[in-house]
Write a protein that holds these residues in place. Structure first.
Motif, mmCIF file in Angstrom:
data_model
loop_
_atom_site.group_PDB
_atom_site.id
_atom_site.type_symbol
_atom_site.label_atom_id
_atom_site.label_comp_id
_atom_site.label_asym_id
_atom_site.label_seq_id
_atom_site.Cartn_x
_atom_site.Cartn_y
_atom_site.Cartn_z
ATOM 1 N N GLN A 57 -38.867 75.889 181.500
ATOM 2 C CA GLN A 57 -37.551 75.320 181.771
ATOM 3 C C GLN A 57 -36.706 76.423 182.378
ATOM 4 O OE1 GLN A 57 -37.151 72.534 177.720
ATOM 5 N NE2 GLN A 57 -35.942 74.385 177.979
ATOM 6 N N THR A 104 -34.482 87.255 179.745
ATOM 7 C CA THR A 104 -34.135 86.099 180.564
ATOM 8 C C THR A 104 -33.618 86.564 181.921
ATOM 9 O OG1 THR A 104 -33.414 84.955 178.554
ATOM 10 C CG2 THR A 104 -32.832 83.946 180.650
ATOM 11 N N LEU A 153 -22.480 77.724 179.017
ATOM 12 C CA LEU A 153 -23.756 77.224 179.509
ATOM 13 C C LEU A 153 -24.839 78.290 179.505
ATOM 14 C CD1 LEU A 153 -22.672 74.684 182.241
ATOM 15 C CD2 LEU A 153 -24.047 74.258 180.219
ATOM 16 N N ARG A 168 -25.022 80.535 177.313
ATOM 17 C CA ARG A 168 -25.415 80.572 175.902
ATOM 18 C C ARG A 168 -26.338 79.401 175.561
ATOM 19 N NH1 ARG A 168 -24.619 82.812 171.125
ATOM 20 N NH2 ARG A 168 -24.841 81.421 169.334
ATOM 21 N N ALA A 169 -25.966 78.226 176.013
ATOM 22 C CA ALA A 169 -26.816 77.054 175.763
ATOM 23 C C ALA A 169 -28.211 77.296 176.335
ATOM 24 C CB ALA A 169 -26.195 75.808 176.373
ATOM 25 N N ALA A 170 -28.239 77.874 177.516
ATOM 26 C CA ALA A 170 -29.520 78.132 178.166
ATOM 27 C C ALA A 170 -30.372 79.085 177.333
ATOM 28 C CB ALA A 170 -29.296 78.707 179.560
ATOM 29 N N THR A 171 -29.766 80.120 176.794
ATOM 30 C CA THR A 171 -30.562 81.078 176.022
ATOM 31 C C THR A 171 -30.956 80.495 174.669
ATOM 32 O OG1 THR A 171 -28.566 82.168 175.196
ATOM 33 C CG2 THR A 171 -29.558 83.082 177.163
ATOM 34 N N LEU A 172 -30.082 79.667 174.098
ATOM 35 C CA LEU A 172 -30.470 79.011 172.840
ATOM 36 C C LEU A 172 -31.731 78.179 173.052
ATOM 37 C CD1 LEU A 172 -27.088 77.791 171.304
ATOM 38 C CD2 LEU A 172 -28.463 79.781 170.684
ATOM 39 N N HIS A 173 -31.809 77.570 174.224
ATOM 40 C CA HIS A 173 -32.983 76.766 174.529
ATOM 41 C C HIS A 173 -34.129 77.630 175.056
ATOM 42 C CE1 HIS A 173 -31.609 72.536 174.044
ATOM 43 N NE2 HIS A 173 -30.417 73.085 174.152
ATOM 44 N N ARG A 174 -33.877 78.911 175.170
ATOM 45 C CA ARG A 174 -34.901 79.853 175.620
ATOM 46 C C ARG A 174 -35.491 79.502 176.979
ATOM 47 N NH1 ARG A 174 -32.789 81.898 171.788
ATOM 48 N NH2 ARG A 174 -33.799 82.988 170.051
ATOM 49 N N THR A 190 -41.122 78.636 178.291
ATOM 50 C CA THR A 190 -40.805 77.254 177.912
ATOM 51 C C THR A 190 -40.925 76.292 179.083
ATOM 52 O OG1 THR A 190 -38.464 77.648 178.381
ATOM 53 C CG2 THR A 190 -39.206 77.978 176.114
ATOM 54 N N THR A 211 -33.080 91.057 177.142
ATOM 55 C CA THR A 211 -33.884 90.343 176.145
ATOM 56 C C THR A 211 -34.855 89.377 176.793
ATOM 57 O OG1 THR A 211 -32.075 88.762 175.874
ATOM 58 C CG2 THR A 211 -32.232 90.526 174.264
ATOM 59 N N GLU A 261 -28.730 89.434 178.235
ATOM 60 C CA GLU A 261 -29.718 88.361 178.436
ATOM 61 C C GLU A 261 -30.907 88.889 179.228
ATOM 62 O OE1 GLU A 261 -28.598 86.121 176.745
ATOM 63 O OE2 GLU A 261 -26.455 86.602 176.784
#
Lengths: 351, 351
Positions: free
Chosen positions: A80, A158, A126, A128-134, A78, A156, A153
């Motif tokens: 990011q 990250t 945070l 979690r937010a980071a992984t939601l945004h991939r 991504t 999977t 993480e």
DNA sequence: TTGAAAGCGTTACCAC
DNA sequence: GTGGTAACGCTTTCAA
């Protein structure tokens, strides 16, 4: 049969739709796939078609949708990364942030920073937010004490790299200052300027960092045959205020120290405030761990052991990008040397 | 017929695939749509199915892909905003950044910050990066002089709000400090402490901010019937060093000022350095625009007109979120009052 | 209340 | 070289 009445239009400025590859394809009379090839600079397109496509791109101001692209793309990146740290507003974090941004820029990658305020729950949120945004990877100055939860993480896809503080309950890359060595150097510096009564003032952070600095303090004392006095080591100082109080207490004790080693920024500042209030700032020596803005404008100028924050940040992101691009192998721990900057406060001799 | 040999396995840890809604649907024996409903907390799902789905979500550690979601979603929001500013490492930007982060958190939105280093090209690059990533909005402390190019972004649905500096060639929301009023107050303060020879030292930023502060300086002089002396107004100072040189030059002039109004952070710091070097720091009065770390640890403590950075940042993001959620109407300019903090350096009287 | 099918904007795969 | 078709992971629409 429906007719178009003016009432059907919106009031504001025309909500122009953003052009898609499809629009570009239609306008230039080629297939979507060819547009994709041109946009991604794949060479297998004839000059003529490429030209037509590029004109259409310019005309429509087409901007490819990176999210859609990474959704379909094989590597799924991504562009990011997340940078999770203490507080973007404090000088250490801010400097780290800038170093990270600079390297990320080379990789066309955006950095989103999040402040943890030393709160482990915030860290979980945070991450979690980071992984939601991939995000492609996470650079972490952890607030929590156990990082086992990151296993998932990492598995999977990250990667996580630690900066400033080591991982616990998890094997991961880490880039940190040479805390023990730096502290040792600071205390040896004080001893070599004639001090034997040296206090250690440390912050409240997880044992890791402050613990290493205390190790260095003790190593220096031992090396010169000095013994640690009870009450001389104060920890758990969370801000300038508590640090100032601790210094006051030490000065009021039966055997006040003639020198202070302050193991963290805010502690250094608090200690200086306390000394100034008592008019002892020219009498009691101070060496602080970690440089801070204005340190050379105070009177006396403040001697510090400086961390190379920029280097820590840069090395840490480079590790992260290496992992992102698939580097395999055991976790690495890198140590960045500190450097003592003598400015005055650390060269005061005992009375 | 193919057999599974061990050679077919990878060496590293199993590259676990991330669970998708499909996986959750299969495991819980419902349709993908139902999973979507549960994940998005739409109420029209029976307790039993919701339960089954949630168990599967937990078991598979399912994390919805926000990018995929926003791709299909009607409003298309990505829950990301861009914050483009001077340099994340400088105190003003860092404080702004934190304020923005705090408000963004309330909106479950990530902030990616980018440093412009006062380079207009960098601004263009980062705005482009932001739109490629389809951020929901952009908060800009501009480096460029003409922002007309942003029309297009705004029209295609990316709201832009300005902070600290006004938009030019574009109608957009802006939140700024009350620069003129603050400067006026600072200079009145010096005049009221007996000074008539007051220099203005300003930075090199686009005319906007420093210009407003100069206006305030002049307004104060006029208000007290003083006239501006030639050579007393110095602009274009880019760092502490050039500021220090400018101060030295002023002090060496035939009629040295007895007070300095420094219109920016780094200029204030440079001025103080110059005064300290000449031992004049207790003789020449200084009031700085914009507070800075350690200002109350220097001797004398530094009197400043403080900007409420946190408020500027918070108001600006709130404007941005208002626009993001569709607020229509003419651009607004909001001004945030400054406050004079008397600490000592500004209360020195002329000899 | 639930699900099948279509589609968001893009790239992968495989024909031509 | 070029383009059709399927698919990424999800939400929307609409029918059941």
């Amino acid at each position: 049969m429906s007719t178009n009445h003016d009432g059907g239009r919106r009031a504001g400025p025309a909500p122009t739709r953003r052009a898609t590859m499809r629009d570009v394809a239609v306008l230039s009379g080629v297939s979507v796939k060819t547009v994709s090839r041109v946009v991604n600079e794949v060479s297998t397109v004839s000059d003529e078609l490429r030209d037509r496509v590029m004109r259409a791109v310019a005309q429509l101001d087409f901007q490819p949708n990176l999210a859609a692209s990474s959704l379909r793309r094989t590597d799924g990146s991504t562009r990011q990364i997340a940078l999770l740290l203490e507080d973007v507003a404090n000088p250490f974090s801010a400097a780290l942030s800038r170093a990270v941004e600079n390297v990320a820029r080379e990789h066309d990658t955006l950095v989103f920073a999040g402040s943890l305020d030393e709160d482990p729950r915030r860290e979980l949120e945070l991450v979690r937010a980071a992984t939601l945004h991939r995000v492609d990877g996470i650079l972490l100055v952890p607030a929590s004490a156990d990082h086992g939860y990151l296993h998932r993480e990492i598995r999977t896809g990250t990667p996580v790299v630690f900066a400033d503080r080591p991982p616990r309950g998890l094997a991961a890359d880490a880039v940190m200052a040479a805390n023990a060595e730096g502290a040792r150097e600071a205390v040896l510096h004080l001893i070599d300027h004639g001090h034997t009564e040296i206090a250690f003032l440390g912050d409240a952070r997880t044992i890791s960092t402050v613990g290493e600095r205390l190790e260095g303090y003790r190593a220096a004392l031992a090396e010169r045959g000095l013994t640690e006095r009870p009450g001389r080591v104060v920890r758990g100082l969370s801000d300038p205020h508590s640090a100032a109080r601790a210094v006051s207490a030490l000065l009021d004790s039966g055997r006040p120290p003639t020198a202070l080693f302050t193991a963290q920024n805010l502690v250094t500042i608090g200690a200086i405030q306390a000394l100034q209030e008592r008019g002892l700032h020219e009498r009691v020596a101070v060496v602080g761990f970690d440089d801070f803005p204005m340190a050379d404008l105070l009177m006396p100028r403040v001697t510090v052991v400086a961390q190379d924050v920029t280097r820590i940040g840069a090395l840490a992101v480079r590790r992260l990008f290496a992992r992102i691009s698939g580097e395999d192998g055991p976790p690495r721990e890198e140590r960045v040397p500190t450097s003592l900057i003598a400015r005055g406060s650390g060269e005061i001799r005992p009375a």
